[in-house]
Write a protein that holds these residues in place. Structure first.
Motif, PDB file in Angstrom:
ATOM      1  N   LEU A 160       1.114  -0.966   0.060  1.00 54.60           N
ATOM      2  CA  LEU A 160       0.216   0.303   0.093  1.00 54.60           C
ATOM      3  C   LEU A 160       1.684   1.132   0.371  1.00 54.60           C
ATOM      4  O   LEU A 160       2.168   1.208   0.213  1.00 54.60           O
ATOM      5  CB  LEU A 160      -1.306   0.116   1.065  1.00 54.60           C
ATOM      6  N   THR A 161       0.439   2.223  -0.401  1.00 57.17           N
ATOM      7  CA  THR A 161       0.941   3.661  -0.686  1.00 57.17           C
ATOM      8  C   THR A 161       0.709   4.734   0.910  1.00 57.17           C
ATOM      9  O   THR A 161      -0.109   4.483   0.867  1.00 57.17           O
ATOM     10  CB  THR A 161       1.086   4.103  -2.048  1.00 57.17           C
ATOM     11  N   THR A 162       1.337   5.761   0.756  1.00 58.04           N
ATOM     12  CA  THR A 162       1.340   6.882   0.980  1.00 58.04           C
ATOM     13  C   THR A 162      -0.250   7.447   0.632  1.00 58.04           C
ATOM     14  O   THR A 162      -0.443   7.985   1.980  1.00 58.04           O
ATOM     15  CB  THR A 162       2.326   7.542   1.505  1.00 58.04           C
ATOM     16  N   LEU A 163      -0.107   7.700  -0.681  1.00 57.37           N
ATOM     17  CA  LEU A 163      -1.408   8.194  -0.595  1.00 57.37           C
ATOM     18  C   LEU A 163      -2.781   7.365  -0.059  1.00 57.37           C
ATOM     19  O   LEU A 163      -3.553   7.946   0.424  1.00 57.37           O
ATOM     20  CB  LEU A 163      -2.243   7.133  -2.363  1.00 57.37           C
ATOM     21  N   ASP A 164      -2.955   5.715   0.246  1.00 65.47           N
ATOM     22  CA  ASP A 164      -3.617   4.731   0.485  1.00 65.47           C
ATOM     23  C   ASP A 164      -3.922   5.347   2.251  1.00 65.47           C
ATOM     24  O   ASP A 164      -5.378   5.084   2.773  1.00 65.47           O
ATOM     25  CB  ASP A 164      -3.054   3.700   0.333  1.00 65.47           C
ATOM     26  N   VAL A 165      -2.969   5.783   2.068  1.00 66.55           N
ATOM     27  CA  VAL A 165      -2.844   6.127   4.310  1.00 66.55           C
ATOM     28  C   VAL A 165      -3.682   7.095   4.642  1.00 66.55           C
ATOM     29  O   VAL A 165      -4.610   7.399   5.215  1.00 66.55           O
ATOM     30  CB  VAL A 165      -1.661   6.057   4.817  1.00 66.55           C
ATOM     31  N   ALA A 166      -3.043   8.010   3.914  1.00 71.06           N
ATOM     32  CA  ALA A 166      -4.023   9.416   4.054  1.00 71.06           C
ATOM     33  C   ALA A 166      -4.948   9.475   3.168  1.00 71.06           C
ATOM     34  O   ALA A 166      -5.789   9.709   4.453  1.00 71.06           O
ATOM     35  CB  ALA A 166      -2.688  10.573   2.611  1.00 71.06           C
ATOM     36  N   LYS A 167      -5.536   9.188   2.444  1.00 67.32           N
ATOM     37  CA  LYS A 167      -7.072   8.899   1.929  1.00 67.32           C
ATOM     38  C   LYS A 167      -7.494   8.034   3.209  1.00 67.32           C
ATOM     39  O   LYS A 167      -8.888   8.702   3.423  1.00 67.32           O
ATOM     40  CB  LYS A 167      -7.575   8.244   0.362  1.00 67.32           C
ATOM     41  N   ARG A 168      -7.319   7.238   4.042  1.00 68.83           N
ATOM     42  CA  ARG A 168      -7.913   6.742   4.968  1.00 68.83           C
ATOM     43  C   ARG A 168      -8.245   7.176   6.517  1.00 68.83           C
ATOM     44  O   ARG A 168      -9.280   6.711   6.812  1.00 68.83           O
ATOM     45  CB  ARG A 168      -6.930   4.823   5.181  1.00 68.83           C
ATOM     46  N   LEU A 169      -7.244   7.919   6.144  1.00 68.80           N
ATOM     47  CA  LEU A 169      -7.039   9.750   7.490  1.00 68.80           C
ATOM     48  C   LEU A 169      -9.004   9.938   7.273  1.00 68.80           C
ATOM     49  O   LEU A 169      -8.738  10.566   8.916  1.00 68.80           O
ATOM     50  CB  LEU A 169      -5.403  10.094   7.682  1.00 68.80           C
ATOM     51  N   LEU A 170      -8.897  10.099   6.185  1.00 67.07           N
ATOM     52  CA  LEU A 170     -10.103  11.030   5.586  1.00 67.07           C
ATOM     53  C   LEU A 170     -10.982  10.791   6.171  1.00 67.07           C
ATOM     54  O   LEU A 170     -12.085  11.727   7.177  1.00 67.07           O
ATOM     55  CB  LEU A 170     -10.554  11.240   4.260  1.00 67.07           C
ATOM     56  N   ASP A 171     -11.575   9.507   6.357  1.00 67.28           N
ATOM     57  CA  ASP A 171     -12.522   8.680   6.796  1.00 67.28           C
ATOM     58  C   ASP A 171     -12.664   8.736   8.413  1.00 67.28           C
ATOM     59  O   ASP A 171     -13.420   8.609   8.790  1.00 67.28           O
ATOM     60  CB  ASP A 171     -12.288   7.011   6.580  1.00 67.28           C
ATOM     61  N   TYR A 172     -11.251   9.111   9.282  1.00 67.54           N
ATOM     62  CA  TYR A 172     -11.370   8.955  10.719  1.00 67.54           C
ATOM     63  C   TYR A 172     -11.888  10.598  11.212  1.00 67.54           C
ATOM     64  O   TYR A 172     -11.540  10.731  11.076  1.00 67.54           O
ATOM     65  CB  TYR A 172     -10.202   8.208  11.084  1.00 67.54           C
ATOM     66  N   GLY A 173     -12.414  11.411   9.880  1.00 68.22           N
ATOM     67  CA  GLY A 173     -12.010  12.562  10.252  1.00 68.22           C
ATOM     68  C   GLY A 173     -10.235  13.283  10.380  1.00 68.22           C
ATOM     69  O   GLY A 173     -10.529  14.623  11.190  1.00 68.22           O
ATOM     70  N   TYR A 174      -9.298  13.197  10.122  1.00 66.86           N
ATOM     71  CA  TYR A 174      -8.293  13.881   9.729  1.00 66.86           C
ATOM     72  C   TYR A 174      -7.605  14.099   8.825  1.00 66.86           C
ATOM     73  O   TYR A 174      -8.257  14.174   8.195  1.00 66.86           O
ATOM     74  CB  TYR A 174      -6.643  13.124  10.397  1.00 66.86           C
ATOM     75  N   HIS A 175      -7.475  15.855   9.013  1.00 68.06           N
ATOM     76  CA  HIS A 175      -6.956  15.937   7.395  1.00 68.06           C
ATOM     77  C   HIS A 175      -5.463  15.553   7.220  1.00 68.06           C
ATOM     78  O   HIS A 175      -4.979  14.901   8.482  1.00 68.06           O
ATOM     79  CB  HIS A 175      -6.279  17.639   7.532  1.00 68.06           C
ATOM     80  N   ALA A 176      -5.165  14.967   6.213  1.00 64.87           N
ATOM     81  CA  ALA A 176      -4.087  14.225   5.729  1.00 64.87           C
ATOM     82  C   ALA A 176      -2.840  15.024   6.053  1.00 64.87           C
ATOM     83  O   ALA A 176      -3.064  16.381   5.818  1.00 64.87           O
ATOM     84  CB  ALA A 176      -4.065  13.613   4.179  1.00 64.87           C
ATOM     85  N   PRO A 177      -1.562  13.753   6.546  1.00 60.32           N
ATOM     86  CA  PRO A 177      -0.617  14.572   6.626  1.00 60.32           C
ATOM     87  C   PRO A 177      -0.005  15.417   5.273  1.00 60.32           C
ATOM     88  O   PRO A 177      -0.287  14.964   4.562  1.00 60.32           O
ATOM     89  CB  PRO A 177       0.702  14.125   7.270  1.00 60.32           C
ATOM     90  N   THR A 178       1.439  15.778   5.036  1.00 60.60           N
ATOM     91  CA  THR A 178       1.822  16.733   3.531  1.00 60.60           C
ATOM     92  C   THR A 178       2.097  15.109   3.329  1.00 60.60           C
ATOM     93  O   THR A 178       2.871  14.519   3.855  1.00 60.60           O
ATOM     94  CB  THR A 178       3.175  17.241   4.043  1.00 60.60           C
TER      95      THR A 178
END
Ligand SMILES: *Cc1c(COP(=O)(O)O)cnc(C)c1O
Length: 488
Positions: free
Chosen positions: A392-410
């Protein structure tokens, strides 16, 4: 689709209104507009009731994510909470209703604030004087580079056309240098993430106008060789430019001026608390050492012998970079922020930002790859998931964070690593907020092992799912007609 999820044009009904205008104070007298100025077609504005309008804008605002909505760990951005008192001060009617072309003697308070903020920022950074005129960080960079160029030209040193930029620099640094007509020379980072001194030495010669650096650098690491770097660059006749967009780790603790920097910019809309993002109003205050004050751009605010304030232009200036005295509301917020904290408390910003960043880093390094070990300052970088059997990629992690109500990191910046995740918690978050974030990052790392498709298809709960970001940015759908064409 809920009724109020519709576009405001779809909610519109002919003849519906949400306002009542006061009675025409000029009674029956109606102004006669010349024929050629009158509209030929109706305005096509939506016709809606007041609740429709309120729901429309409230729902729109809920589709956005801001630092007032939740934790926003975007690295190299200092998305920190901005105290509401700043907004109140910036909205003071007496300041807000000033016109920039009023005579100085009628705007003494506003000029005094500019002057005092200038002095305070100069003290905080160890510079002789600042200009608060530039409108953004990148605009400050351009201003600072124009000052450096002016300095060399005034000395008749016309061959200095190169600017050294480390490979870890923020993207605006080389861009501003190019806009200023300077040629960018990159120096590498060494394996510990700081500037490689040998690589620097190899590019130093009589064509170097200066070096642009940030310290702590983009990896959140303090450049421990800064005094040696300053000596080397000065010895070859160049100047040192400091990118102080995110100066919070140093606030009240140490000063770029004392490290040997000649010019710097601060992002008042990051370090000194103005909401930013989305291209909103900013301020890229630029400070210079004593030998460069003549080249600060016009207009400037000076204190006269009788204690009053005036604006003035200096013929030596590197030019004029804004129509008046910058984004004044941002200056008022910065001044309020500094005065509210005071000299004692502003010193806490750096240590707290540093503590928070290190706490997250140490709590998550069992789950995310930490390419550079050791203590960081206000931010740090992971290089993707550590245990990653499903690729899995960093993009996948970042997109999943949105589901939990967080803005993604850079993400994917800095370019030094392939799967960069750059996290900057800032000093304003509580331990509880940070613990929750750490917990969710662990949950996502676990999901990456056990249900990879959850991450691959994330986000699941946002108003729009995974977009083609290039198309969304380059050919955005901006009109109702275009949208109806797409959805039909
Ligand atoms: C944000 C940032 C900039 C650019 O500031 P803008 O106001 O967006 O132009 C420059 N350098 C660094 C390190 C930054 O974080």
């Amino acid at each position: 689709m809920k009724y109020y999820d519709k576009l405001i044009f779809e909610v519109s009904r002919p003849g519906r209104t949400g306002f009542s205008l006061p009675r025409n104070p000029w009674h029956s007298h109606t102004a006669q507009l010349p024929e050629h100025l009158k509209r030929n077609t109706p305005t096509l504005l939506p016709e809606v009731s007041e609740p429709d309008v309120v729901r429309h804008y409230t729902n729109l605002s809920n589709m956005n994510f801001g630092v007032d909505t939740g934790f926003y760990p975007l690295g190299s951005c200092t998305m920190k909470y901005n105290p509401k008192i700043n907004e109140e001060m910036a909205a003071l009617q007496t300041f807000k209703s000033l016109h920039p072309l009023q005579p100085d003697k009628t705007t003494q308070g506003a000029l005094e604030l500019y002057y005092e903020l200038n002095r305070t920022l100069s003290q905080i950074t160890g510079m002789a004087e600042c200009t608060l005129n530039p409108f953004a960080g990148a605009h400050g960079e351009l201003t600072g580079l124009m000052i450096i160029r002016q300095y060399h030209l005034k000395r008749g040193d016309t061959e200095r056309t190169k600017i050294i930029v480390p490979d870890s620099a923020h993207g605006t640094n080389p861009a501003s240098a190019a806009v200023c007509g300077l040629q960018v020379v990159e120096v590498n980072s060494s394996t510990d993430g700081t500037i490689d001194i040998e690589s620097l030495k190899s590019v130093l010669d009589h064509t170097v106008a200066g070096i642009m650096m940030t310290n702590p650098n983009t990896l959140g690491l303090f450049e421990t060789h800064i005094l040696e770097i300053a000596q080397l660059v000065h010895d070859c006749g160049g100047l040192l430019y400091y990118d102080g967009a995110n100066m919070n780790p140093l606030l009240g603790k140490c000063r770029p001026g004392d490290m040997g920097f000649d010019v710097l910019h601060l992002n008042l809309h990051k370090t000194f608390s103005t909401p930013h993002g989305g291209g909103g109003p900013g301020s890229g205050a630029v400070g210079v050492a004593a030998h460069l004050t003549d080249y600060l751009p016009n207009p400037r605010v000076v204190k006269l012998a009788d204690g009053t304030f005036a604006t003035e232009n200096n013929p030596e200036a590197a030019g004029q970079v804004s129509s008046f005295l910058g984004n004044y509301g941002v200056l008022m917020r910065a001044y309020t922020y500094i005065l509210t904290l005071g000299k004692e408390n502003i010193r806490m910003a750096g240590p707290l930002a540093t503590l928070n960043a290190n706490y997250i880093k140490e709590s998550l390094k069992q789950h995310y790859k930490l390419p550079i070990l050791g203590v960081c300052k206000h931010e740090f970088v992971f290089d993707g998931l550590l245990d990653n059997p499903n690729n899995l990629t960093t993009l996948d992690v970042a997109k999943r964070l949105l589901d939990y109500g967080y803005h993604a990191p850079t993400i994917y910046f800095p370019l030094l690593f392939h799967q960069s995740i750059m996290i900057e918690p800032t000093e304003t978050e509580s331990k509880e907020t940070i613990d929750e974030f750490i917990n969710i990052m662990k949950v996502i790392a676990e999901e990456a092992r056990t249900s990879p498709e959850t991450l691959q298809h994330a986000p699941h709960h946002t108003p729009v799912r995974r977009l083609d970001e290039t198309t969304a940015a380059k050919t955005p759908i901006l009109t109702f007609e275009e949208l109806t064409n797409v959805t039909q």
